[in-house]
Design a protein around this motif. Structure first.
Motif, short mmCIF file in Angstrom:
data_model
loop_
_atom_site.label_atom_id
_atom_site.label_comp_id
_atom_site.label_asym_id
_atom_site.label_seq_id
_atom_site.Cartn_x
_atom_site.Cartn_y
_atom_site.Cartn_z
N ASN A 1 0.82 -1.21 0.00
CA ASN A 1 0.00 0.00 0.00
C ASN A 1 0.86 1.26 0.00
N ARG A 2 1.83 1.31 0.92
CA ARG A 2 2.64 2.51 1.08
C ARG A 2 4.06 2.13 1.47
N ALA A 3 4.98 3.03 1.15
CA ALA A 3 6.36 2.91 1.61
C ALA A 3 6.92 4.32 1.74
N ASP A 4 7.98 4.47 2.52
CA ASP A 4 8.68 5.76 2.51
C ASP A 4 9.98 5.61 1.73
N LEU A 5 10.66 6.73 1.52
CA LEU A 5 11.87 6.72 0.70
C LEU A 5 12.98 5.86 1.29
N SER A 6 12.93 5.63 2.60
CA SER A 6 13.94 4.81 3.25
C SER A 6 13.68 3.32 3.12
N GLY A 7 12.44 2.96 2.72
CA GLY A 7 12.11 1.56 2.53
C GLY A 7 11.23 0.96 3.60
N ASN A 8 10.72 1.77 4.52
CA ASN A 8 9.72 1.25 5.46
C ASN A 8 8.41 1.02 4.71
N VAL A 9 7.80 -0.14 4.92
CA VAL A 9 6.68 -0.60 4.09
C VAL A 9 5.45 -0.85 4.95
N VAL A 10 4.30 -0.40 4.45
CA VAL A 10 3.02 -0.66 5.10
C VAL A 10 2.16 -1.50 4.16
N ILE A 11 1.72 -2.66 4.65
CA ILE A 11 0.80 -3.52 3.93
C ILE A 11 -0.49 -3.60 4.72
N GLU A 12 -1.58 -3.26 4.08
CA GLU A 12 -2.90 -3.38 4.71
C GLU A 12 -3.46 -4.77 4.41
N GLY A 13 -4.09 -5.38 5.41
CA GLY A 13 -4.71 -6.67 5.20
C GLY A 13 -3.73 -7.82 5.33
N VAL A 14 -4.06 -8.93 4.68
CA VAL A 14 -3.30 -10.18 4.83
C VAL A 14 -1.91 -10.04 4.23
N THR A 15 -0.90 -10.53 4.97
CA THR A 15 0.48 -10.53 4.46
C THR A 15 0.97 -11.93 4.09
N SER A 16 0.28 -12.97 4.57
CA SER A 16 0.64 -14.34 4.23
C SER A 16 2.11 -14.60 4.55
N HIS A 17 2.87 -15.07 3.57
CA HIS A 17 4.27 -15.45 3.76
C HIS A 17 5.24 -14.30 3.54
N GLU A 18 4.75 -13.13 3.17
CA GLU A 18 5.62 -12.11 2.60
C GLU A 18 6.63 -11.53 3.58
N VAL A 19 6.24 -11.31 4.82
CA VAL A 19 7.18 -10.70 5.77
C VAL A 19 8.39 -11.61 5.98
N ASP A 20 8.15 -12.89 6.22
CA ASP A 20 9.27 -13.81 6.39
C ASP A 20 10.06 -13.97 5.09
N MET A 21 9.37 -13.99 3.96
CA MET A 21 10.06 -14.12 2.67
C MET A 21 11.02 -12.96 2.45
N VAL A 22 10.56 -11.75 2.75
CA VAL A 22 11.41 -10.57 2.59
C VAL A 22 12.60 -10.63 3.53
N ARG A 23 12.37 -11.01 4.77
CA ARG A 23 13.47 -11.10 5.73
C ARG A 23 14.49 -12.16 5.33
#
Length: 298
Positions: free
Chosen positions: A167-189
């Motif tokens: 949904n949103r991010a800032d220029l530094s790369g902080n990311v906001v996801i609204e709703g279900v994230t499923s596997h994505e947070v762990d996948m990114v890490r």
């Protein structure tokens, strides 16, 4: 650090040929369509695509001839049918497959995220999938050392690059996801690099007074791409609904054959994702309707 890039710059920098690509999104929700379009434009091939439900973006990559293997929980568009290009490529032996359960795939990402070589699970026990994963060197049948009960040890999954839409991010790369994230947070890490396309990109420090909103912190993000409607024709929660006519048209072409899909891709990608959106929806009427529809839903 300022991480804003164009899609072309981010893909060229972080998606090499032969990469293992972690795919965000689920089914018809928040798929990273703009980034996948750019991978196709640049013709980056030899890819292994990994995720839980690999859906429309995977099928497009396969139709473009860029995928050699997938590891996933499933590959379909649920009520809209299977992924036809992917299925045909698998049947012809052109694309290898590592079938998992959704939980097994999520467990592999979780292991990669916390930096351990494997994690135990009871998912897959008693299934034919387990034997195939054992043979592939991805899983090991073992026993809980305390109870002696059977468990499966699943090898960590650490993609070369993860691509997601948010949904949103800032220029530094902080990311906001609204709703279900499923596997994505762990996948990114777990990934070595991550490209995030976002509906809106805010100034650096935009979330400093509301850190609880941040889904993925900047430390895990390599590049941010500003792309409104970057998941089209799939949906983004609180932003816009999915475009059913677009999905049905793609699936009809998929049923017709690979040549029809390749022709559609060549005719519709354009020089950028904005060009693609204008070609598919010149006046913006469809997109405005999808935004209004989501507004009524939430």
């Amino acid at each position: 650090m300022h991480k804003l890039l164009t899609a072309a710059e981010a893909v060229a920098r972080y998606v090499p040929a032969g990469a293992v690509v972690g795919m965000g999104g689920q089914n018809i929700n928040r798929c990273p369509m703009a980034l996948v379009h750019e991978v196709i434009r640049q013709g980056i091939g030899g890819l292994t695509v990994v995720g839980c439900n690999l859906s429309l973006p995977l099928d497009m990559l396969v139709a473009a001839g860029l995928v050699v293997r997938t590891e996933q929980g499933t590959g379909n568009l649920e009520r809209y049918g299977t992924l036809f290009a992917w299925r045909r490529a698998v049947e012809r032996g052109e694309v290898g497959v590592g079938d998992h359960s959704h939980l097994a795939m999520a467990t592999r990402f979780a292991a990669g995220a916390i930096g351990v070589p494997f994690l135990p699970t009871r998912s897959l026990l008693g299934t034919d999938l387990l034997a195939d994963l054992v043979a592939a060197g991805v899983a090991v049948e073992s026993a809980d050392p305390w109870t002696g009960q059977p468990v499966v040890l699943l090898r960590a999954m650490t993609p070369d690059v993860a691509i997601i839409h948010a949904n949103r991010a800032d220029l530094s790369g902080n990311v906001v996801i609204e709703g279900v994230t499923s596997h994505e947070v762990d996948m990114v890490r777990a990934a070595r690099a991550t490209i995030v396309s976002a509906e809106e990109v805010l100034p650096a420090g935009a979330f400093a007074d509301r850190p609880e909103q941040v889904t993925i912190p900047e430390a895990y993000v390599s590049a941010v791409v500003r792309q409104p409607f970057g998941a089209f024709p799939t949906s983004v929660y609180r932003e816009y609904d999915f475009a059913e006519p677009e999905i049905k048209e793609y699936q009809a072409l998929g049923r017709a054959g690979d040549a029809e899909l390749r022709e559609w891709i060549a005719a519709n990608l354009g020089a950028s994702f904005d060009d693609h959106l204008k070609a598919r929806d010149p006046a913006g009427t469809l997109r405005n309707g999808l935004a209004e529809q989501m507004g009524r839903l939430v």
